[in-house]
Write a protein that holds these residues in place. Structure first.
Motif, PDB file in Angstrom:
ATOM      1  N   GLY A  95       0.794  -1.230   0.000  1.00 37.22           N
ATOM      2  CA  GLY A  95       0.000   0.000   0.000  1.00 37.22           C
ATOM      3  C   GLY A  95       0.821   1.271   0.000  1.00 37.22           C
ATOM      4  N   GLY A  96       2.117   1.193  -0.367  1.00 34.65           N
ATOM      5  CA  GLY A  96       2.928   2.397  -0.476  1.00 34.65           C
ATOM      6  C   GLY A  96       2.531   3.228  -1.677  1.00 34.65           C
ATOM      7  N   PRO A  97       3.310   4.262  -2.012  1.00 35.37           N
ATOM      8  CA  PRO A  97       2.932   5.163  -3.119  1.00 35.37           C
ATOM      9  C   PRO A  97       2.711   4.449  -4.450  1.00 35.37           C
ATOM     10  CG  PRO A  97       4.632   6.181  -1.779  1.00 35.37           C
ATOM     11  CD  PRO A  97       4.480   4.788  -1.261  1.00 35.37           C
ATOM     12  N   GLY A  98       3.516   3.436  -4.782  1.00 34.30           N
ATOM     13  CA  GLY A  98       3.320   2.723  -6.041  1.00 34.30           C
ATOM     14  C   GLY A  98       2.031   1.930  -6.056  1.00 34.30           C
ATOM     15  N   GLY A  99       1.764   1.217  -4.968  1.00 34.42           N
ATOM     16  CA  GLY A  99       0.534   0.436  -4.884  1.00 34.42           C
ATOM     17  C   GLY A  99      -0.708   1.305  -4.828  1.00 34.42           C
ATOM     18  N   SER A 100      -0.637   2.397  -4.068  1.00 34.87           N
ATOM     19  CA  SER A 100      -1.782   3.308  -3.979  1.00 34.87           C
ATOM     20  C   SER A 100      -2.078   3.960  -5.323  1.00 34.87           C
ATOM     21  CB  SER A 100      -1.516   4.388  -2.930  1.00 34.87           C
ATOM     22  OG  SER A 100      -1.479   3.840  -1.637  1.00 34.87           O
ATOM     23  N   THR A 101      -1.033   4.364  -6.028  1.00 33.34           N
ATOM     24  CA  THR A 101      -1.224   5.022  -7.321  1.00 33.34           C
ATOM     25  C   THR A 101      -1.841   4.072  -8.341  1.00 33.34           C
ATOM     26  OG1 THR A 101       0.638   6.528  -6.939  1.00 33.34           O
ATOM     27  CG2 THR A 101      -0.031   6.181  -9.225  1.00 33.34           C
ATOM     28  N   SER A 102      -1.271   2.896  -8.491  1.00 36.06           N
ATOM     29  CA  SER A 102      -1.778   1.960  -9.498  1.00 36.06           C
ATOM     30  C   SER A 102      -3.199   1.524  -9.185  1.00 36.06           C
ATOM     31  CB  SER A 102      -0.857   0.744  -9.610  1.00 36.06           C
ATOM     32  OG  SER A 102      -0.702   0.096  -8.359  1.00 36.06           O
ATOM     33  N   SER A 103      -3.486   1.239  -7.913  1.00 39.09           N
ATOM     34  CA  SER A 103      -4.833   0.770  -7.560  1.00 39.09           C
ATOM     35  C   SER A 103      -5.870   1.873  -7.747  1.00 39.09           C
ATOM     36  CB  SER A 103      -4.851   0.259  -6.121  1.00 39.09           C
ATOM     37  OG  SER A 103      -4.528   1.282  -5.196  1.00 39.09           O
ATOM     38  N   ALA A 125       8.227   5.280  -7.826  1.00 39.98           N
ATOM     39  CA  ALA A 125       7.151   4.372  -7.421  1.00 39.98           C
ATOM     40  C   ALA A 125       5.821   4.814  -8.026  1.00 39.98           C
ATOM     41  CB  ALA A 125       7.060   4.306  -5.904  1.00 39.98           C
ATOM     42  N   MET A 126       5.523   6.114  -7.915  1.00 35.79           N
ATOM     43  CA  MET A 126       4.251   6.616  -8.437  1.00 35.79           C
ATOM     44  C   MET A 126       4.237   6.616  -9.959  1.00 35.79           C
ATOM     45  SD  MET A 126       3.207   9.673  -5.786  1.00 35.79           S
ATOM     46  CE  MET A 126       1.573   9.801  -6.548  1.00 35.79           C
ATOM     47  N   LEU A 127       5.372   6.951 -10.573  1.00 40.94           N
ATOM     48  CA  LEU A 127       5.444   6.932 -12.032  1.00 40.94           C
ATOM     49  C   LEU A 127       5.221   5.527 -12.567  1.00 40.94           C
ATOM     50  CD1 LEU A 127       6.057   8.114 -14.802  1.00 40.94           C
ATOM     51  CD2 LEU A 127       8.493   7.831 -14.312  1.00 40.94           C
ATOM     52  N   SER A 128       5.890   4.544 -11.967  1.00 41.96           N
ATOM     53  CA  SER A 128       5.702   3.162 -12.422  1.00 41.96           C
ATOM     54  C   SER A 128       4.291   2.683 -12.111  1.00 41.96           C
ATOM     55  CB  SER A 128       6.735   2.241 -11.782  1.00 41.96           C
ATOM     56  OG  SER A 128       6.646   2.242 -10.375  1.00 41.96           O
ATOM     57  N   GLY A 129       3.719   3.149 -10.985  1.00 46.10           N
ATOM     58  CA  GLY A 129       2.333   2.809 -10.674  1.00 46.10           C
ATOM     59  C   GLY A 129       1.378   3.330 -11.730  1.00 46.10           C
ATOM     60  N   GLY A 172       0.913 -12.869 -15.811  1.00 43.85           N
ATOM     61  CA  GLY A 172      -0.075 -12.564 -14.781  1.00 43.85           C
ATOM     62  C   GLY A 172       0.358 -11.543 -13.756  1.00 43.85           C
ATOM     63  N   TYR A 173       1.566 -10.968 -13.881  1.00 48.81           N
ATOM     64  CA  TYR A 173       1.973  -9.974 -12.876  1.00 48.81           C
ATOM     65  C   TYR A 173       2.854  -8.892 -13.503  1.00 48.81           C
ATOM     66  CZ  TYR A 173       6.846 -11.578 -12.543  1.00 48.81           C
ATOM     67  OH  TYR A 173       8.157 -11.882 -12.814  1.00 48.81           O
ATOM     68  N   ILE A 174       2.939  -7.773 -12.792  1.00 44.51           N
ATOM     69  CA  ILE A 174       3.774  -6.650 -13.180  1.00 44.51           C
ATOM     70  C   ILE A 174       4.312  -6.025 -11.893  1.00 44.51           C
ATOM     71  CG2 ILE A 174       1.836  -5.031 -13.222  1.00 44.51           C
ATOM     72  CD1 ILE A 174       3.133  -3.633 -15.605  1.00 44.51           C
ATOM     73  N   ALA A 175       5.565  -5.603 -11.895  1.00 45.24           N
ATOM     74  CA  ALA A 175       6.207  -5.054 -10.699  1.00 45.24           C
ATOM     75  C   ALA A 175       6.368  -3.551 -10.836  1.00 45.24           C
ATOM     76  CB  ALA A 175       7.569  -5.699 -10.479  1.00 45.24           C
ATOM     77  N   VAL A 176       6.137  -2.821  -9.735  1.00 46.29           N
ATOM     78  CA  VAL A 176       6.298  -1.371  -9.727  1.00 46.29           C
ATOM     79  C   VAL A 176       7.238  -0.968  -8.592  1.00 46.29           C
ATOM     80  CG1 VAL A 176       3.968  -1.072 -10.645  1.00 46.29           C
ATOM     81  CG2 VAL A 176       4.362  -0.823  -8.199  1.00 46.29           C
ATOM     82  N   GLY A 177       7.775   0.247  -8.703  1.00 42.60           N
ATOM     83  CA  GLY A 177       8.615   0.794  -7.646  1.00 42.60           C
ATOM     84  C   GLY A 177       9.819  -0.072  -7.355  1.00 42.60           C
ATOM     85  N   ASP A 178      10.137  -0.194  -6.069  1.00 45.96           N
ATOM     86  CA  ASP A 178      11.329  -0.942  -5.647  1.00 45.96           C
ATOM     87  C   ASP A 178      11.218  -2.436  -5.899  1.00 45.96           C
ATOM     88  OD1 ASP A 178      12.250   1.485  -4.812  1.00 45.96           O
ATOM     89  OD2 ASP A 178      12.106   1.073  -2.663  1.00 45.96           O
ATOM     90  N   ALA A 179      10.033  -2.941  -6.167  1.00 54.20           N
ATOM     91  CA  ALA A 179       9.896  -4.360  -6.502  1.00 54.20           C
ATOM     92  C   ALA A 179      10.465  -4.659  -7.880  1.00 54.20           C
ATOM     93  CB  ALA A 179       8.434  -4.789  -6.444  1.00 54.20           C
ATOM     94  N   ALA A 180      10.701  -3.601  -8.686  1.00 56.22           N
ATOM     95  CA  ALA A 180      11.297  -3.767 -10.016  1.00 56.22           C
ATOM     96  C   ALA A 180      12.748  -3.316 -10.039  1.00 56.22           C
ATOM     97  CB  ALA A 180      10.497  -2.982 -11.052  1.00 56.22           C
ATOM     98  N   CYS A 181      13.034  -2.177  -9.385  1.00 53.44           N
ATOM     99  CA  CYS A 181      14.391  -1.633  -9.385  1.00 53.44           C
ATOM    100  C   CYS A 181      14.502  -0.585  -8.280  1.00 53.44           C
ATOM    101  CB  CYS A 181      14.752  -1.023 -10.740  1.00 53.44           C
ATOM    102  SG  CYS A 181      13.555   0.198 -11.358  1.00 53.44           S
ATOM    103  N   PHE A 182      15.716  -0.340  -7.847  1.00 54.34           N
ATOM    104  CA  PHE A 182      15.970   0.659  -6.800  1.00 54.34           C
ATOM    105  C   PHE A 182      17.238   1.414  -7.144  1.00 54.34           C
ATOM    106  CE2 PHE A 182      18.178   1.911  -2.882  1.00 54.34           C
ATOM    107  CZ  PHE A 182      17.224   2.769  -2.337  1.00 54.34           C
ATOM    108  N   ILE A 183      17.197   2.726  -6.917  1.00 54.86           N
ATOM    109  CA  ILE A 183      18.344   3.555  -7.238  1.00 54.86           C
ATOM    110  C   ILE A 183      18.773   4.360  -6.017  1.00 54.86           C
ATOM    111  CG2 ILE A 183      17.012   5.560  -8.032  1.00 54.86           C
ATOM    112  CD1 ILE A 183      19.061   5.887 -10.279  1.00 54.86           C
ATOM    113  N   ASP A 184      20.052   4.623  -5.937  1.00 60.42           N
ATOM    114  CA  ASP A 184      20.650   5.456  -4.894  1.00 60.42           C
ATOM    115  C   ASP A 184      19.776   6.689  -4.610  1.00 60.42           C
ATOM    116  OD1 ASP A 184      23.650   6.097  -3.698  1.00 60.42           O
ATOM    117  OD2 ASP A 184      22.587   7.912  -4.302  1.00 60.42           O
ATOM    118  N   PRO A 185      19.662   7.111  -3.336  1.00 61.46           N
ATOM    119  CA  PRO A 185      18.722   8.174  -2.970  1.00 61.46           C
ATOM    120  C   PRO A 185      19.197   9.593  -3.254  1.00 61.46           C
ATOM    121  CG  PRO A 185      19.867   7.417  -1.017  1.00 61.46           C
ATOM    122  CD  PRO A 185      20.298   6.507  -2.143  1.00 61.46           C
ATOM    123  N   LEU A 186      20.294   9.777  -3.986  1.00 58.92           N
ATOM    124  CA  LEU A 186      20.869  11.102  -4.181  1.00 58.92           C
ATOM    125  C   LEU A 186      19.851  12.114  -4.699  1.00 58.92           C
ATOM    126  CD1 LEU A 186      23.270  13.043  -4.286  1.00 58.92           C
ATOM    127  CD2 LEU A 186      23.875  12.073  -6.514  1.00 58.92           C
TER     128      LEU A 186
END
Length: 527
Positions: free
Chosen positions: A12-20, A312-316, A290-304
């Motif tokens: 239910g983070g930003p990616g899940g909230s956005t896509s749903s 997360a929201m863009l991928s959602g 049957g599935y698609i991954a968003v946010g950090d479940a697909a990739c994660f980048i340095d927080p700079l």
């Protein structure tokens, strides 16, 4: 409660909230499963200005605005050996609808987004943990989940599952292959401070990013005069921190960063010292049967660049559009639609990663950072500083500003100036092309079938695909221009042949010619 859904979202983070939310807006029956009860603590508090447009898409921007979160209009840097601070402002980014982002406490912010999903018709079950999935002929068709409190187990069927479970990657971790980025294996140590100094006026909410000998700091002003302050270290320096003790290292490192220590002279630390792994990674595929991954479940980048919530929201958003397209028209090729999703998401991730690489590369001049951004941004003739700000502001749809111009004949004045360069006698791209020079088609591109985002669906669209992976929309204007390009016709004659007496139409043709030359679709016939 039904046990059959169009889509089930894990997380239910930003990616899940956005896509749903967006899928519910499209009339889909959506279940969201979240193991925690919101609000819950989460790091990643700084939002980009591009995120504001995504908040608007899910109908929550006004609520965020009314929540009193600190506004962020820019970023101040002390980077590398040059200790002179420099500030960039989102207002100087190209084609961004908002000139600010927010500094948010993720607990209440994420709860606001999750509550918004409920209001849009999503069935949200907090304190419910996914424990397994069922496959038929290699395709995920159902999830098994349980109540955290009672242990009661349930099975829910779905046409599609969205894995928005964060770095845990419930599905991707089991079905995909994760590749760690050897150059970006960093650790973060942080805490929260009360009454840290802030500048007045426009800069009061800026993120401050100073470096020191062992790494770099984030300094994020939050509500109630609380400031999030964290240090990012490579593995070697983190090993030294462990040897010294993380709290002792953290406090000592502040004193070794004089620009930061000065801001904390009258402040006090008000929370525990926290530690997290910031290793960047990507999975080999962002989707499967049957599935698609968003946010950090697909990739994660340095927080700079503070891109976590934004990506997360863009991928959602992209995932919702992609799945809604498939659900609306089952004859669509799933692999083609989902490949488009991965291509779009990975392009944003990779562009940001390349800029992070460059800033970590030890360059001393801010101008070098600006020029590197200019070389990676696909907006013709953007000034180097504008390119840098546009990338770190989180521009996504707006990089295709030329498409909006040709569709609606509308473009901000500062962008129109860019497109007019060729006809003002200015240099275009790396070479001056005179308006009297005949133009020919280059050999490094081809036209291929792809998609364009149209509301909450994808529609088939042609693009000009380059050998280096770039692409441009193959618009009606571009088609006209290419059909009239014969090796003997110059820019001025092309406008005459493709336009009419309407000055707006002529202007859009002129902009398209400039775009074609800048991107190398058309080149000088005198070469």
């Amino acid at each position: 409660m039904s046990n059959k859904y169009d889509v089930i979202v894990i997380g239910g983070g930003p990616g899940g909230s956005t896509s749903s939310t967006l899928l519910a807006d499209a009339g889909r029956n959506v279940l969201l499963l979240e193991r925690e009860e919101f609000p819950r603590y989460h790091i990643g508090e700084s939002l980009l200005s591009g995120t504001a447009d995504l908040l608007k898409k899910i109908g929550v921007l006004e609520k965020v605005e009314n929540s009193g979160f600190v506004k962020k209009f820019g970023v101040t840097w002390i980077w590398g050996s040059n200790r002179e601070p420099w500030t960039v402002y989102f207002k100087d980014a190209l084609a961004m609808p908002y000139d600010f982002g927010y500094q948010v406490e993720r607990g209440p912010f994420d709860k606001l987004l999750l509550d918004n999903a409920r209001e849009h018709g999503v069935t949200v079950l907090e304190r419910h943990r996914v424990i397994g999935f069922k496959q038929e002929q290699g395709r995920i068709v159902a999830l098994e989940y349980e109540s955290v409190e009672t242990g009661t187990r349930h099975i829910a069927e779905a046409n599609w599952v969205i894995d928005a479970s964060g770095q845990g990657g419930f599905i991707t971790k089991q079905l995909g292959k994760r590749t760690w980025d050897e150059k970006l294996r960093n650790m973060a140590i942080w805490s929260y401070w009360k009454d840290a100094w802030r500048p007045e006026g426009l800069d009061a909410g800026n993120t401050f990013l100073p470096t020191f000998d062992d790494g770099w700091w984030w300094y994020i002003p939050l509500r109630d005069n609380i400031t999030s302050i964290g240090v990012v270290l490579d593995q070697e320096n983190y090993a030294l921190a462990l040897k010294q003790g993380t709290k002792e290292f953290y406090l000592d490192a502040i004193q070794r960063t004089p620009e930061l220590a000065k801001l904390l002279e009258s402040a006090e630390i008000v929370d525990e010292i926290r530690v997290m792994k910031d290793w960047s990674y990507t999975y080999d595929s962002f989707f499967g049967k049957g599935y698609i991954a968003v946010g950090d479940a697909a990739c994660f980048i340095d927080p700079l660049f503070s891109t976590g919530v934004h990506l997360a929201m863009l991928s959602g958003f992209l995932a919702a559009v992609s799945l809604n397209t498939i659900l609306t028209d089952p004859s669509q090729s799933e692999s083609e639609v989902l490949s488009f999703y991965q291509e779009q998401y990975y392009r944003e991730y990779n562009r940001l990663k390349e800029q992070v690489y460059f800033l970590y590369g030890g360059h001393n001049s801010k101008e070098s950072y600006f020029w590197h951004a200019r070389n990676t941004l696909d907006i013709p003739n953007a000034k180097p500083e504008e390119a840098f700000i546009t990338i770190i502001a989180g521009a996504y749809e707006h990089r295709s500003w030329y498409r909006r111009f040709m569709n609606k004949l509308e473009v901000p004045t500062h962008l129109k100036k860019i497109t007019d360069g060729i006809f003002d006698g200015e240099s275009v791209g790396s070479e001056m092309v005179s308006v009297s020079t005949p133009l020919v088609k280059s050999q490094n591109w081809k036209i291929k079938e792809s998609f364009a985002i149209d509301g909450l669906q994808l529609r088939p669209a042609k693009v000009i695909a380059f050998s280096d992976g770039r692409s441009l929309p193959f618009t009606e204007n571009m088609s006209k221009i290419l059909s009239k390009t014969d090796g003997q016709t110059n820019s001025l004659k092309l406008i005459e042949l493709c336009g009419d007496s309407n000055e707006q139409v002529k202007g859009s043709i002129r902009s398209t010619i400039n775009e074609a030359i800048t991107h190398g679709v058309l080149v000088s016939g005198n070469v």
